[in-house]
Scaffold this motif. Structure first.
Motif, mmCIF file in Angstrom:
data_model
loop_
_atom_site.group_PDB
_atom_site.id
_atom_site.type_symbol
_atom_site.label_atom_id
_atom_site.label_comp_id
_atom_site.label_asym_id
_atom_site.label_seq_id
_atom_site.Cartn_x
_atom_site.Cartn_y
_atom_site.Cartn_z
ATOM 1 N N GLN A 246 25.766 23.739 -44.111
ATOM 2 C CA GLN A 246 25.501 23.105 -45.125
ATOM 3 C C GLN A 246 26.677 22.461 -46.007
ATOM 4 O OE1 GLN A 246 23.643 25.966 -47.641
ATOM 5 N NE2 GLN A 246 21.738 26.136 -46.036
ATOM 6 N N ARG A 247 27.954 23.476 -46.007
ATOM 7 C CA ARG A 247 29.008 22.852 -46.432
ATOM 8 C C ARG A 247 29.712 21.696 -45.811
ATOM 9 N NH1 ARG A 247 30.245 28.699 -47.165
ATOM 10 N NH2 ARG A 247 30.001 29.065 -49.369
ATOM 11 N N LEU A 248 29.686 21.845 -44.541
ATOM 12 C CA LEU A 248 30.184 20.812 -43.765
ATOM 13 C C LEU A 248 29.350 19.465 -43.847
ATOM 14 C CD1 LEU A 248 30.851 22.295 -40.256
ATOM 15 C CD2 LEU A 248 32.674 21.446 -41.859
ATOM 16 N N CYS A 249 28.029 19.450 -44.071
ATOM 17 C CA CYS A 249 27.132 18.393 -44.283
ATOM 18 C C CYS A 249 27.594 17.824 -45.745
ATOM 19 C CB CYS A 249 25.723 18.865 -44.127
ATOM 20 S SG CYS A 249 25.175 19.091 -42.751
ATOM 21 N N LEU A 250 27.653 18.558 -46.620
ATOM 22 C CA LEU A 250 28.142 18.194 -48.081
ATOM 23 C C LEU A 250 29.680 17.321 -47.879
ATOM 24 C CD1 LEU A 250 27.048 20.967 -50.545
ATOM 25 C CD2 LEU A 250 26.211 18.713 -50.077
ATOM 26 N N ILE A 251 30.433 17.974 -47.117
ATOM 27 C CA ILE A 251 31.734 17.339 -47.084
ATOM 28 C C ILE A 251 31.660 15.740 -46.156
ATOM 29 C CG2 ILE A 251 34.094 17.604 -45.681
ATOM 30 C CD1 ILE A 251 33.675 20.620 -46.372
ATOM 31 N N VAL A 252 30.962 15.915 -45.375
ATOM 32 C CA VAL A 252 30.640 14.552 -44.663
ATOM 33 C C VAL A 252 30.173 13.690 -45.640
ATOM 34 C CG1 VAL A 252 29.426 13.504 -42.675
ATOM 35 C CG2 VAL A 252 30.645 15.670 -42.477
ATOM 36 N N LEU A 253 29.037 14.172 -46.259
ATOM 37 C CA LEU A 253 28.246 13.252 -47.314
ATOM 38 C C LEU A 253 29.519 12.541 -48.302
ATOM 39 C CD1 LEU A 253 25.692 11.928 -48.091
ATOM 40 C CD2 LEU A 253 25.142 13.774 -49.221
ATOM 41 N N ALA A 254 30.087 13.618 -48.868
ATOM 42 C CA ALA A 254 31.292 13.144 -49.755
ATOM 43 C C ALA A 254 32.053 11.953 -49.328
ATOM 44 C CB ALA A 254 31.871 14.450 -50.182
ATOM 45 N N VAL A 255 32.570 12.306 -48.018
ATOM 46 C CA VAL A 255 33.631 11.389 -47.396
ATOM 47 C C VAL A 255 32.657 9.888 -47.163
ATOM 48 C CG1 VAL A 255 34.511 10.709 -45.139
ATOM 49 C CG2 VAL A 255 34.986 13.079 -46.098
ATOM 50 N N HIS A 256 31.546 9.867 -46.762
ATOM 51 C CA HIS A 256 30.645 8.897 -46.563
ATOM 52 C C HIS A 256 30.454 8.069 -48.136
ATOM 53 C CE1 HIS A 256 28.989 10.008 -42.573
ATOM 54 N NE2 HIS A 256 30.228 9.913 -42.393
ATOM 55 N N VAL A 257 30.576 8.753 -48.961
ATOM 56 C CA VAL A 257 30.503 8.270 -50.522
ATOM 57 C C VAL A 257 31.478 7.655 -50.604
ATOM 58 C CG1 VAL A 257 30.161 8.962 -52.922
ATOM 59 C CG2 VAL A 257 28.411 9.692 -51.367
ATOM 60 N N LEU A 258 32.734 8.150 -50.602
ATOM 61 C CA LEU A 258 34.041 7.435 -50.665
ATOM 62 C C LEU A 258 34.265 6.392 -49.964
ATOM 63 C CD1 LEU A 258 36.394 10.536 -51.160
ATOM 64 C CD2 LEU A 258 35.609 9.031 -52.714
ATOM 65 N N GLU A 259 33.820 6.467 -48.727
ATOM 66 C CA GLU A 259 33.953 5.234 -47.762
ATOM 67 C C GLU A 259 33.075 3.910 -48.311
ATOM 68 O OE1 GLU A 259 34.503 7.135 -43.415
ATOM 69 O OE2 GLU A 259 32.455 6.612 -43.845
#
Length: 79
Positions: free
Chosen positions: A31-44
């Protein structure tokens, strides 16, 4: 290779969602990794927003794909 990576991301997100309802081993980590990946994609998405307009479909679809797949979606648009 790109479709394989995209399929892998979809499976990764599906496992993350499943871990919310099912007691999976390591579910909290996923779950934490998914949130981190999603946050990176928001920044991208914010950084390459102009390039997303080059997608041959609606801008909302391009933004959604960028949030889901990140660089796998927008990199070909920048090139």
């Amino acid at each position: 290779m790109n479709p394989l990576f995209k399929a892998g991301l979809i499976v990764f997100y599906a496992v993350g969602l499943a871990s919310l309802a099912l007691p999976l081993p390591g579910g909290a980590v996923v779950q934490r990794l998914c949130l981190i990946v999603l946050a990176v994609h928001v920044l991208e998405t914010a950084l390459v927003f102009k390039a997303l307009g080059r997608y041959p479909g609606p801008l909302t679809t391009s933004v959604g794909l960028s949030l889901l797949f990140g660089a796998l979606h927008w990199w070909p648009l920048v090139r």
